[in-house]
Design an enzyme around this catalytic site. Structure first.
Site, PDB file in Angstrom:
ATOM      1  N   ASP A  16     107.966  26.991  66.823  1.00  0.00           N
ATOM      2  CA  ASP A  16     107.248  27.732  65.919  1.00  0.00           C
ATOM      3  C   ASP A  16     108.469  28.896  66.365  1.00  0.00           C
ATOM      4  O   ASP A  16     109.028  29.735  66.356  1.00  0.00           O
ATOM      5  CB  ASP A  16     106.123  28.807  66.267  1.00  0.00           C
ATOM      6  CG  ASP A  16     106.037  30.260  66.059  1.00  0.00           C
ATOM      7  OD1 ASP A  16     106.057  29.900  64.807  1.00  0.00           O
ATOM      8  OD2 ASP A  16     104.991  30.998  66.539  1.00  0.00           O
ATOM      9  N   GLU A  91     106.675  30.088  53.579  1.00  0.00           N
ATOM     10  CA  GLU A  91     105.450  30.987  53.227  1.00  0.00           C
ATOM     11  C   GLU A  91     105.351  31.910  51.648  1.00  0.00           C
ATOM     12  O   GLU A  91     106.590  32.301  51.635  1.00  0.00           O
ATOM     13  CB  GLU A  91     105.175  32.194  54.638  1.00  0.00           C
ATOM     14  CG  GLU A  91     104.236  32.891  54.119  1.00  0.00           C
ATOM     15  CD  GLU A  91     103.890  33.521  56.002  1.00  0.00           C
ATOM     16  OE1 GLU A  91     102.617  34.607  56.101  1.00  0.00           O
ATOM     17  OE2 GLU A  91     104.039  32.730  56.795  1.00  0.00           O
ATOM     18  N   LYS A 127     102.216  28.219  52.916  1.00  0.00           N
ATOM     19  CA  LYS A 127     101.484  29.216  53.966  1.00  0.00           C
ATOM     20  C   LYS A 127     100.738  30.152  53.100  1.00  0.00           C
ATOM     21  O   LYS A 127     101.935  31.160  52.865  1.00  0.00           O
ATOM     22  CB  LYS A 127     102.633  29.395  55.223  1.00  0.00           C
ATOM     23  CG  LYS A 127     102.304  29.730  56.543  1.00  0.00           C
ATOM     24  CD  LYS A 127     103.311  29.558  57.619  1.00  0.00           C
ATOM     25  CE  LYS A 127     102.322  30.750  58.787  1.00  0.00           C
ATOM     26  NZ  LYS A 127     103.776  30.162  59.469  1.00  0.00           N
ATOM     27  N   THR A 151      97.093  30.311  57.171  1.00  0.00           N
ATOM     28  CA  THR A 151      97.544  31.226  58.258  1.00  0.00           C
ATOM     29  C   THR A 151      96.896  32.319  58.639  1.00  0.00           C
ATOM     30  O   THR A 151      95.856  33.367  57.799  1.00  0.00           O
ATOM     31  CB  THR A 151      98.793  31.917  58.841  1.00  0.00           C
ATOM     32  OG1 THR A 151      99.222  31.775  59.948  1.00  0.00           O
ATOM     33  CG2 THR A 151      99.416  32.220  56.834  1.00  0.00           C
ATOM     34  N   PHE A 173      95.102  31.588  65.328  1.00  0.00           N
ATOM     35  CA  PHE A 173      95.383  32.135  65.954  1.00  0.00           C
ATOM     36  C   PHE A 173      94.989  33.112  67.548  1.00  0.00           C
ATOM     37  O   PHE A 173      94.374  33.881  68.149  1.00  0.00           O
ATOM     38  CB  PHE A 173      96.067  33.929  65.055  1.00  0.00           C
ATOM     39  CG  PHE A 173      97.234  34.247  64.423  1.00  0.00           C
ATOM     40  CD1 PHE A 173      97.121  32.666  63.259  1.00  0.00           C
ATOM     41  CD2 PHE A 173      98.501  34.594  64.150  1.00  0.00           C
ATOM     42  CE1 PHE A 173      98.639  32.710  62.470  1.00  0.00           C
ATOM     43  CE2 PHE A 173      99.223  34.077  63.091  1.00  0.00           C
ATOM     44  CZ  PHE A 173      99.842  33.286  62.795  1.00  0.00           C
TER      45      PHE A 173
END
Length: 319
Positions: A16, A91, A127, A151, A173
């Site tokens: 990440d 993203e 993303k 996400t 998450f």
């Protein structure tokens, strides 16, 4: 073996981060970026030339700050594809999260920019935030062979909608869910068996295996190594360099906790409708708040990145 090596036996480990040195050190399978990580990377000396390249490229084509940001994200992503064998996530600006056509258009643009860099679309995950509009954008993109990483997944309804749309990968998450419940219940923390963030990912993983969904479940947003360990066996886990380091320095035992074997006799899901999706979020204050907050925060970091790039885009004054 240390715990990171043991984890890699059960789970695909994703970094990440966009930091080259961290990726070289921990050798993950995939890596993921977002506006926050690109903004951090853009300020690091080892990426300075990429910012300059993106700005020069945008200037040469009379492009905008947005064009330069897209080029920068793709240039960083291209560097990352040379360091990991698997996927790199790039993203779409969170401000587009409620506009299906614009998300699709942006994704196609990013994939075209990657093609110019010699990177095939099979290496990239686009993303997108898991709004209903995001799920619909991903449905269109996946049918075109553009793979997606949905996400900011906080609710089972979001996850099911993604799986039924044929999304390649979702990022539920962990830490942000735990944070919300700690605040809501006025507690300092949870025993790992009771951790709401960990249990949310376990529920999604179990449901996907029982339903036969092919979408990859990638736990994200960890606050502790214990949360990562509790999800050993999940398809993928995306982990910060700090926690990767902690796991690599721990030689304790790390067994597999999640089992992919489907349970028998589980009734099949019906097709998730927009109404059911929105009602599921409405009935889940945590998911509603964290999804909205996540979109806002990602966009704020995009604006910081835009300010940095815009400054570099300005012509140098000559006296």
């Amino acid at each position: 073996m240390n715990k990171l090596e043991q984890l890699k036996q059960h789970t695909v480990v994703v970094a990440d981060t966009g930091e080259i040195n961290a990726i070289k050190e921990f050798q993950p399978q995939d890596c993921t970026t977002n506006p926050s990580l690109v903004f951090k990377a853009a300020q690091r000396p080892e990426y300075s030339h990429l910012v300059d390249e993106a700005v020069s490229w945008a200037r040469a084509k009379n492009g905008s700050t947005e064009d330069a940001i897209d080029k920068l994200a793709v240039r960083i992503g291209t560097e990352l594809t040379q360091l990991v064998p698997g996927y790199v996530s790039t993203e779409v600006d969170a401000a587009l999260s409620f506009d299906t056509p614009k998300m699709v258009e942006k994704a196609r643009k990013l994939i075209a920019l990657y093609a110019e860099e010699g990177v095939g679309k099979e290496r990239i995950l686009i993303k997108i935030a898991t709004t209903w509009e995001g799920v619909e954008a991903a449905r269109i993109l996946e049918q075109e062979g553009i793979r997606c990483n949905l996400t900011l997944v906080f609710a089972l309804e979001q996850a099911i909608a993604c799986a039924q749309a044929g999304v390649t990968l979702i990022s539920p998450f962990v830490g942000r869910i735990t944070d919300w419940y700690k605040k809501a219940q006025g507690v300092n923390g949870f025993d790992i068996a009771e951790d709401p963030g960990v249990n949310s990912v376990k529920e999604i993983y179990r449901h996907f295996k029982d339903q036969g969904y092919q979408t990859i479940v990638m736990g994200a947003s960890f606050r502790s190594a214990a949360q990562v360990e509790a999800l050993s066996g999940c398809d993928r886990l995306t982990v910060s360099p700090q926690l990767l380091k902690e796991l690599s320095e721990d030689t304790g035992d790390l067994p597999r906790h999640l089992d992919p074997t489907p349970q028998s006799g589980v009734p099949k899901d019906t097709t998730m409708t927009q109404a059911e999706f929105l009602w599921g979020l409405t009935n889940n204050p945590m998911a509603t708040e964290k999804l909205a907050e996540g979109i806002r925060l990602f966009h704020q970091d995009y604006l910081k990145l835009a300010a940095l790039v815009e400054e570099r885009m300005r012509p140098v004054s000559r006296h």
